[in-house]
Design an enzyme around this catalytic site. Structure first.
Site, short mmCIF file in Angstrom:
data_model
loop_
_atom_site.label_atom_id
_atom_site.label_comp_id
_atom_site.label_asym_id
_atom_site.label_seq_id
_atom_site.Cartn_x
_atom_site.Cartn_y
_atom_site.Cartn_z
N HIS A 41 62.50 46.35 11.09
CA HIS A 41 61.71 45.35 10.57
C HIS A 41 60.21 45.56 11.06
O HIS A 41 59.92 45.62 12.42
CB HIS A 41 62.18 44.13 11.08
CG HIS A 41 61.35 42.84 10.34
ND1 HIS A 41 61.68 42.33 9.11
CD2 HIS A 41 60.58 41.74 10.95
CE1 HIS A 41 61.03 41.16 8.81
NE2 HIS A 41 60.21 40.92 10.07
N ASP A 43 56.56 43.81 11.12
CA ASP A 43 55.83 42.76 10.94
C ASP A 43 54.14 43.24 10.60
O ASP A 43 53.54 43.52 11.37
CB ASP A 43 55.70 41.80 12.03
CG ASP A 43 57.18 40.81 12.00
OD1 ASP A 43 57.59 40.35 11.08
OD2 ASP A 43 57.68 41.20 12.95
N HIS A 74 57.45 43.10 6.34
CA HIS A 74 57.15 41.79 6.16
C HIS A 74 55.62 41.54 6.24
O HIS A 74 54.88 41.61 7.22
CB HIS A 74 57.83 41.02 7.42
CG HIS A 74 57.60 39.66 7.51
ND1 HIS A 74 57.91 38.91 8.46
CD2 HIS A 74 57.43 38.61 6.45
CE1 HIS A 74 57.96 37.66 8.29
NE2 HIS A 74 57.29 37.53 7.18
N MET A 76 52.68 39.24 6.51
CA MET A 76 52.40 38.15 6.80
C MET A 76 50.84 38.24 6.62
O MET A 76 49.96 38.31 7.64
CB MET A 76 52.92 37.74 8.34
CG MET A 76 54.33 37.25 8.63
SD MET A 76 54.68 36.90 9.99
CE MET A 76 55.16 38.74 10.73
N GLY A 150 53.80 34.70 13.50
CA GLY A 150 52.67 35.09 13.87
C GLY A 150 52.74 35.72 15.23
O GLY A 150 51.92 36.56 15.73
N PHE A 151 53.69 35.32 15.97
CA PHE A 151 53.93 35.67 17.44
C PHE A 151 55.37 35.90 17.73
O PHE A 151 56.14 35.15 16.92
CB PHE A 151 53.27 34.63 18.39
CG PHE A 151 51.91 34.50 18.39
CD1 PHE A 151 51.05 35.38 18.94
CD2 PHE A 151 51.51 33.55 17.57
CE1 PHE A 151 49.59 35.17 18.94
CE2 PHE A 151 50.02 33.16 17.45
CZ PHE A 151 49.28 33.90 18.04
N GLY A 152 55.85 36.90 18.60
CA GLY A 152 57.09 37.04 18.87
C GLY A 152 57.28 36.21 20.11
O GLY A 152 56.61 35.50 20.67
N GLY A 153 58.59 36.15 20.41
CA GLY A 153 59.05 35.40 21.58
C GLY A 153 59.17 33.81 21.43
O GLY A 153 59.14 33.01 22.38
N ASP A 183 64.40 35.45 10.85
CA ASP A 183 63.57 36.14 11.71
C ASP A 183 62.79 34.94 12.61
O ASP A 183 62.36 33.98 12.15
CB ASP A 183 62.34 36.76 10.93
CG ASP A 183 61.73 37.53 11.83
OD1 ASP A 183 61.59 37.41 13.35
OD2 ASP A 183 60.31 37.99 11.36
N GLY A 184 63.17 35.14 14.01
CA GLY A 184 62.57 34.18 15.01
C GLY A 184 63.60 33.59 15.74
O GLY A 184 64.63 32.86 15.19
N GLY A 205 63.47 40.61 17.99
CA GLY A 205 62.66 41.39 18.66
C GLY A 205 62.56 41.48 19.94
O GLY A 205 63.23 42.56 20.75
#
Length: 236
Positions: A41, A43, A74, A76, A150-153, A183-184, A205
């Site tokens: 994937h 981003d 993906h 964004m 917009g952000f991982g974690g 996703d997320g 991720g």
């Protein structure tokens, strides 16, 4: 293009998110997890649609050189119609745009298919499913964001379980064999919950790349998802 849902809908697919890997060692990170991954994937963030920047077509082209795994891109980004052709040329297997980012979803999905990529549509947590009902016959995948993009974690938004459940039921009612990707905040627990709700593609991720042993983490995620699927064969 990605495999059809009819080919892969009988098992959850693990999609490690390169957003969380070490960008200075992308090729090495891919090698570590390749045997436990079904799809990579990718981003793509432009600093406009989401408040972050990642990478563009030249980097994707280099990623394509070091792996045979399908590349799920993906987008964004604002104006995704400007980017589908460059990313397709760079080696994307699927191109997923946000319904919130374009007024011409049908045209964009058609263009993606003409580029011989799998078309997908993504939907943010606060966007109702009604926003994508009319485009479902023209895409092969729906990406349900279980965090704000917009952000991982970020922390998993529990309410997205019901959204996935309603989407899978809608796909069944309409006779549409859709991949449902999430996703997320995906980890072993939430992956199992999402599979029970009806998802069959799991993007993870931090749960993979932040682990001491990313390959083992990906294998654990897969095992949890498959166990949940086998226990709920009538739900997917």
């Amino acid at each position: 293009m990605l495999p059809d849902f009819q080919e892969t809908g009988d098992r959850p697919l693990i999609c490690p998110s390169l957003l969380s890997c070490d960008f200075a060692r992308i090729a090495d990170e891919i090698v570590v997890i390749k045997d436990e991954a079904d799809i990579l994937h990718c981003d793509i963030m432009d600093g406009h649609f989401v408040p972050n920047l990642t990478f563009g077509p030249p980097v994707l082209a280099r990623i394509r050189e070091v792996t045979d795994l399908p590349l799920d891109v993906h987008l964004m980004v604002s104006h995704p119609e400007d980017w589908v052709q460059p990313f397709a040329k760079a080696g994307a297997d699927s191109l997923v745009f946000h319904i919130e980012s374009t007024a011409h979803g049908h045209r964009l999905a058609t263009q993606i298919r003409e580029l011989r990529c799998t078309p997908g549509v993504a939907i943010n947590p606060a966007t109702p499913l009604e926003a994508i009902v009319e485009i479902l016959p023209f895409v092969d995948m729906v990406l349900v964001m279980s965090v704000n993009p917009g952000f991982g974690g970020q922390r998993f938004i529990e309410e997205m379980l019901d959204k996935v459940k309603r989407l899978r039921q809608l796909s069944i009612e309409k006779g549409l064999p859709l991949h449902i990707q999430v996703d997320g905040g995906i980890n072993e627990r939430t992956a199992a919950e999402m599979v029970v709700a009806g998802a069959n593609m799991l993007v993870a991720g931090n749960a993979i790349f932040a682990a001491d042993d990313p390959a083992q983490a990906a294998a654990g995620l897969s095992a949890s998802a498959r166990a949940a699927y086998k226990a709920n064969l009538d739900l997917i």
